[in-house]
Write a protein that holds these residues in place. Structure first.
Motif, PDB file in Angstrom:
ATOM      1  N   GLY A  16       0.802  -1.217   0.000  1.00 47.42           N
ATOM      2  CA  GLY A  16       0.000   0.000   0.000  1.00 47.42           C
ATOM      3  C   GLY A  16       0.834   1.265   0.000  1.00 47.42           C
ATOM      4  N   SER A  17       0.147   2.397   0.173  1.00 45.64           N
ATOM      5  CA  SER A  17       0.784   3.708   0.095  1.00 45.64           C
ATOM      6  C   SER A  17       0.372   4.589   1.261  1.00 45.64           C
ATOM      7  N   LEU A  18       1.252   5.494   1.600  1.00 49.60           N
ATOM      8  CA  LEU A  18       0.973   6.550   2.566  1.00 49.60           C
ATOM      9  C   LEU A  18       1.596   7.838   2.048  1.00 49.60           C
ATOM     10  N   ARG A  19       1.010   8.972   2.444  1.00 50.20           N
ATOM     11  CA  ARG A  19       1.578  10.271   2.088  1.00 50.20           C
ATOM     12  C   ARG A  19       1.728  11.090   3.352  1.00 50.20           C
ATOM     13  N   VAL A  63      14.853   3.209  -0.018  1.00 52.47           N
ATOM     14  CA  VAL A  63      13.564   3.733  -0.478  1.00 52.47           C
ATOM     15  C   VAL A  63      13.595   4.205  -1.922  1.00 52.47           C
ATOM     16  N   LYS A  64      14.760   4.173  -2.540  1.00 46.71           N
ATOM     17  CA  LYS A  64      14.869   4.649  -3.919  1.00 46.71           C
ATOM     18  C   LYS A  64      13.933   3.865  -4.836  1.00 46.71           C
ATOM     19  N   GLY A  65      13.210   4.593  -5.675  1.00 42.60           N
ATOM     20  CA  GLY A  65      12.280   3.974  -6.596  1.00 42.60           C
ATOM     21  C   GLY A  65      10.903   3.722  -6.019  1.00 42.60           C
ATOM     22  N   ARG A  66      10.755   3.872  -4.695  1.00 39.76           N
ATOM     23  CA  ARG A  66       9.446   3.644  -4.060  1.00 39.76           C
ATOM     24  C   ARG A  66       8.886   4.910  -3.429  1.00 39.76           C
ATOM     25  N   ASN A  83       5.175   4.544  -1.650  1.00 40.46           N
ATOM     26  CA  ASN A  83       4.472   3.487  -2.379  1.00 40.46           C
ATOM     27  C   ASN A  83       5.159   2.144  -2.147  1.00 40.46           C
ATOM     28  N   SER A  84       4.448   1.095  -2.481  1.00 41.56           N
ATOM     29  CA  SER A  84       4.990  -0.272  -2.355  1.00 41.56           C
ATOM     30  C   SER A  84       5.562  -0.510  -0.957  1.00 41.56           C
ATOM     31  N   VAL A 116       3.241  -0.775   8.628  1.00 45.50           N
ATOM     32  CA  VAL A 116       2.883  -1.611   7.483  1.00 45.50           C
ATOM     33  C   VAL A 116       2.690  -3.034   7.989  1.00 45.50           C
ATOM     34  N   SER A 117       1.452  -3.474   7.931  1.00 42.64           N
ATOM     35  CA  SER A 117       1.138  -4.784   8.490  1.00 42.64           C
ATOM     36  C   SER A 117      -0.115  -5.340   7.838  1.00 42.64           C
TER      37      SER A 117
END
Length: 118
Positions: A16-19, A63-66, A83-84, A116-117
């Protein structure tokens, strides 16, 4: 007094994603660097991403790319799109601002939990 107000943490499933958002009060993003760091239980605080007021970014290898950091000078704010997400991304995420020209400051936010769970 310069303060940082963070928001956007929470619980999300793997993939999932968070902002996250961070806004400066009592100061400015102009001529400064803002960034996100994180600290998992029992671990040292580590770099997630930083961005200068001119838009130059830097990311931690994990975290690069995500993750993507962005900034809005007019709103004195930075954002972290994550993301991811994976369980190993679980941590308290801290915003930081550092300004090396007068007035100088180096301030941390209070932190926001990202979990994240499944």
């Amino acid at each position: 007094q310069v303060q940082l107000v963070e928001s956007g943490g929470g619980l999300v499933q793997p993939g999932g994603s968070l902002r996250l958002s961070c806004t400066v009060s009592g100061g400015t993003f102009s001529a400064a660097t803002m960034g996100w760091y994180r600290q998992a239980p029992g671990e040292q605080r580590e770099l997630v991403a930083t961005i200068t007021s001119g838009g130059t970014t830097n990311y931690g290898d994990s975290v690069k790319g995500r993750f993507t950091i962005s900034g809005d000078n007019r709103k004195n704010s930075v954002y972290l799109q994550m993301n991811s997400l994976q369980p190993e991304d679980t941590a308290v995420y801290y915003c930081k601002i550092r300004r090396r020209v007068t007035p100088t400051y180096n301030v941390w936010g209070q932190g926001t939990q990202g979990t994240v769970s499944a």
